[in-house]
Design an enzyme around this catalytic site. Structure first.
Site, PDB file in Angstrom:
ATOM      1  N   TYR A 264      39.250  21.825  48.650  1.00 38.88           N
ATOM      2  CA  TYR A 264      39.026  22.702  49.797  1.00 38.88           C
ATOM      3  C   TYR A 264      38.885  21.869  51.073  1.00 38.88           C
ATOM      4  CZ  TYR A 264      37.844  26.391  46.379  1.00 38.88           C
ATOM      5  OH  TYR A 264      37.873  27.302  45.343  1.00 38.88           O
ATOM      6  N   GLN A 265      39.864  22.039  51.956  1.00 37.38           N
ATOM      7  CA  GLN A 265      39.861  21.361  53.263  1.00 37.38           C
ATOM      8  C   GLN A 265      39.627  19.859  53.109  1.00 37.38           C
ATOM      9  OE1 GLN A 265      41.313  24.261  54.241  1.00 37.38           O
ATOM     10  NE2 GLN A 265      40.680  23.566  56.292  1.00 37.38           N
TER      11      GLN A 265
END
Length: 344
Positions: free
Chosen positions: A61-62
């Site tokens: 995630y990111q």
């Protein structure tokens, strides 16, 4: 808040899990609609105040900034042993395979990176994020078991898999004396119910906790279609999952609105109360405080059988979408989106 034991573990988790995909640097990674570190801290504190003790993130995630933001927020606001932290690892990359890095080595490297991001010594639940068709099952299981033995992982989970894959992996773990998967995190909500075919039955039989993602179908089950949001406009992956069935799904969404109006509550509360009937703890994301306040109220709603029938009866089988549609034996060596989310 209400709580439940997570499958065959000793983890006592809130019936709502705060999904952290919406946290992280919006300038890097897959999503442009994520929130910054300060907003993450505010949302995490609100979740804790509302009784949520279960938090789910991932190294993908990111580019790991979701883990970093979550770790900073929790380390400021909660005692480590008062929360249940889950994170996930992705399959081996082409580069790792070319270098001969084993599945066991890959898991250790992934986990150490996640622990560094989180600034924690261990995670409560370490999740195999998606099936690695190029790494033997034994290597994955032994790699995970090694980390359990070292005390860096308390329990293991799996995500984006078929029921036969979960059953086979736990079979091998049983025969080898390895840690077994105690939970599965797959795509499941009122407008995508394919998990009911096989996975839900397996989980009930073997007491494996279901902690589904996309509990609100990327917001579609929390509002009617005329309400526009930043995520609705910018989340291209969600469009990939839901646009092709939007017309038939809208009929179900409108029924959620009917039941919400009947009880004078939000659509979010109705959608989640239906899901909580069937699973241990749905993973629900939030990028605003009011979303946290809304989701926790779902645990106090009891739908009757007439309500449930009204919500369910229009559903028709759907084709697999998202990770399960893209991650196949044929496509597994291609540079798919989740393989692009590590390097900054």
């Amino acid at each position: 808040m209400r709580y439940s034991i997570l499958g065959n573990s000793e983890l006592n988790v809130s019936r709502i899990c705060l999904g952290c995909m919406g946290f992280g640097n919006p300038n890097i990674g897959q999503h442009s609609w994520t929130v910054d570190e300060n907003t993450t801290h505010t949302i995490v504190k609100k979740a804790l105040d509302c009784g949520i003790n279960f938090f789910d993130t991932a190294i993908g995630y990111q580019k790991g900034t979701s883990e970093e933001y979550l770790g900073k927020a929790l380390n400021k606001t909660a005692a480590r042993d008062s929360v249940v932290v889950a994170t996930k690892f992705i399959p081996r990359s082409d580069e790792e395979i070319e270098k001969g890095i084993s599945g066991q080595q890959h898991i250790e490297t992934m986990l150490n990176s996640s622990l560094s991001h989180l600034n924690m010594d261990y995670v409560d639940l370490y999740i195999y994020h998606m099936w690695d068709y190029r790494t033997p099952m034994y290597e994955i299981l032994e790699g995970l078991n090694n980390q359990v033995k070292k005390g860096k992982v308390r329990y293991i989970g799996i995500s984006n898999c078929y029921a036969w894959q979960l059953a086979r992996m736990n079979d091998i773990a049983q025969s080898e004396g390895f840690a077994k998967f105690v939970s599965v995190q797959n795509h499941y909500n009122l407008i995508f119910r394919e998990e009911e075919r096989e996975m839900a039955k397996l989980c009930k039989f073997d007491n494996i906790a279901m902690t589904p993602y996309s509990a609100l179908a990327s917001g579609r089950l929390s509002r009617t279609s005329e309400v526009l949001t930043k995520r609705l406009n910018e989340d291209r992956y969600a469009h990939l999952k839901y646009d092709s069935t939007a017309a038939e799904d809208e009929k179900i969404i409108l029924r959620v609105k009917d039941i919400a109006d009947k009880y004078n509550v939000s659509m979010t509360q109705i959608s989640l109360s239906w899901l909580i009937r069937n699973v241990t703890s749905p993973v629900v994301g939030a990028t605003r405080l009011e979303q946290v306040e809304d989701m926790v109220k779902a645990v106090d709603i009891s739908l009757n059988e007439e309500d449930v029938k009204y919500l369910e009866e229009l559903y028709r089988p759907h084709n697999l979408v998202g990770v399960m549609a893209q991650n196949t034996g044929v496509s597994s060596d291609k540079n798919l989106v989740w393989m692009q989310n590590l390097k900054r």
